[in-house]
Design an enzyme around this catalytic site. Sequence first.
Site, mmCIF file in Angstrom:
data_model
loop_
_atom_site.group_PDB
_atom_site.id
_atom_site.type_symbol
_atom_site.label_atom_id
_atom_site.label_comp_id
_atom_site.label_asym_id
_atom_site.label_seq_id
_atom_site.Cartn_x
_atom_site.Cartn_y
_atom_site.Cartn_z
ATOM 1 N N HIS A 74 0.844 -1.195 0.000
ATOM 2 C CA HIS A 74 0.000 0.000 0.000
ATOM 3 C C HIS A 74 0.879 1.245 0.000
ATOM 4 C CE1 HIS A 74 -3.870 -1.985 1.757
ATOM 5 N NE2 HIS A 74 -3.420 -2.570 0.668
ATOM 6 N N TYR A 205 -9.764 4.613 6.626
ATOM 7 C CA TYR A 205 -10.253 4.941 7.968
ATOM 8 C C TYR A 205 -11.349 5.973 7.777
ATOM 9 C CZ TYR A 205 -6.067 3.053 10.427
ATOM 10 O OH TYR A 205 -5.073 2.250 10.941
ATOM 11 N N PRO A 293 -6.530 -1.147 18.083
ATOM 12 C CA PRO A 293 -6.083 -1.540 16.741
ATOM 13 C C PRO A 293 -6.060 -0.410 15.701
ATOM 14 C CG PRO A 293 -8.236 -2.495 17.245
ATOM 15 C CD PRO A 293 -7.748 -1.860 18.493
ATOM 16 N N LYS A 297 -0.825 -1.228 14.962
ATOM 17 C CA LYS A 297 0.532 -1.244 15.499
ATOM 18 C C LYS A 297 0.894 -2.443 16.380
ATOM 19 C CE LYS A 297 1.945 2.417 13.546
ATOM 20 N NZ LYS A 297 2.724 2.147 12.356
ATOM 21 N N TYR A 385 2.686 6.049 10.679
ATOM 22 C CA TYR A 385 1.956 4.938 10.046
ATOM 23 C C TYR A 385 2.925 3.934 9.409
ATOM 24 C CZ TYR A 385 -1.616 2.547 7.251
ATOM 25 O OH TYR A 385 -2.444 1.604 6.698
#
Length: 393
Positions: A74, A205, A293, A297, A385
């Site tokens: 990604h 998200y 979650p 991580k 991230y």
Amino acid sequence: MNLKTQVGIIGAGPAGLLLARILYNNGIESIILENRDEAYLRKRLRAGVMEQGTVDTFMKAGVGARLEKEKMVHEGIHLHVNGKANRIDVKDLSAGKVVTVYGQKNITNDMIDHAQKDDIQIIWEAKAEKLEGFHNENDSSIIHYSRYGKMHTIECDFIAGCDGFHGVSRTALPTTEKNIHTCEFPYSWFGILAEAPPVCHEVIYAHHPAGFALQSMRGPELSRLYIQCPNGTDPNAYEEEWLWDELDKRLGITNNRGNIIDKGVAPMRSFVCDMMQSGRLFIAGDAAHIVPPTGAKGMNLAVADINVLSKGLIHHYQHNDNDILNRYTEICLRRIWKVERFSWWVTTTFHVSDDQDEFTTKMQEATISYILDSKIGAQSFTENYVGLPILWD
Ligand code: RFL
Ligand code: PHB
């Protein structure tokens, strides 16, 4: 039965399996005790998103052949607000770093396969009950474990407690309540795995007045989806049609619908035990810390701990140098707290509490808008991230 080894590892999750593999690669012997049976471990779903450093660690450990072949890279992440789509170009903002989607279930299976091929001993359905001797310089460490109603022991130089949040290792450390830092969230995740091609090939998200939602994947034909739900929600509570409608609404997309082959509810918690070592007992992964979650991580943190612990053990056995082992807690915590912060921040920014006031909602929207509108805001999100480095000094 009384067994003897160099490192006694409790738990065959990602932390324990990876540690055993790296030790094996460096000529150090270990035995893994696992409470559950092999079939359960091989089927257990969970994490999906791996940081670059996590992928590199699995590759370097020699368990990454299938990961390399099947991984989904990604280069971006999507942050949707009230149904409106936005993308962050992760690769561009992090000088080429990316995240990888490859199921925790898959890497667990890969590591079990490799362990079995190389005769790394995993004792299934063996529950560690009591740890002793690890405080005294001259004694061996002893793990007492039960299996099919009988007690046994493993005598070892070091004990690695990789036994997750509910394990026994953390409770053997001489902690007080001052060592424990925790935050419970007033919501959980309802997650499904569905035989449906994901509409978006990257993670989404979503912040929405009805609550958080997330779209992820496990393959070109498999969608992994989550919605925020109240704590204590029964996994069978939702009608499938309601669930799909709710996911579409919150994500602002029309998901492909398909057969739901797994569903479950995960509570959300932040937790840190800031004592990760006592004598020759070390704890790693979820045994020492939990993150909600959001941010993806947990497994990545477990892998980071194992990078430090394995290096410390290798230095001990190969160079008689205990510097890293002595600084294990300190080295790990520097990174853990930053990752706890990121996970807590993304969680509280994207979820909606039942009694949330309008000011809080405005702050959440402004935080997301800052990430999307400011290059520095986006870079800060992205740096976390894709994964922070381990700092040794
Ligand atoms: P684990 O995986 O919990 O493994 C611990 C093992 O120890 C065994 N055990 C014992 N064995 C012997 N004797 C005893 N007394 C024992 N007590 C326990 C247990 O049976 C178990 O097999 O811990 P580990 O290795 O530290 O790994 C941690 C990760 O599993 C966890 O952090 C992640 O799954 C979290 N997570 C995610 N992490 C990511 O990095 N990326 C993600 O995308 C991500 N998504 C997630 C997640 C966790 C989720 N749930 C279900 C909490 C998504 C979800 C929904
Ligand atoms: C997943 O793919 O399971 C996943 C993705 C992103 C998260 C958590 C889980 O933050």
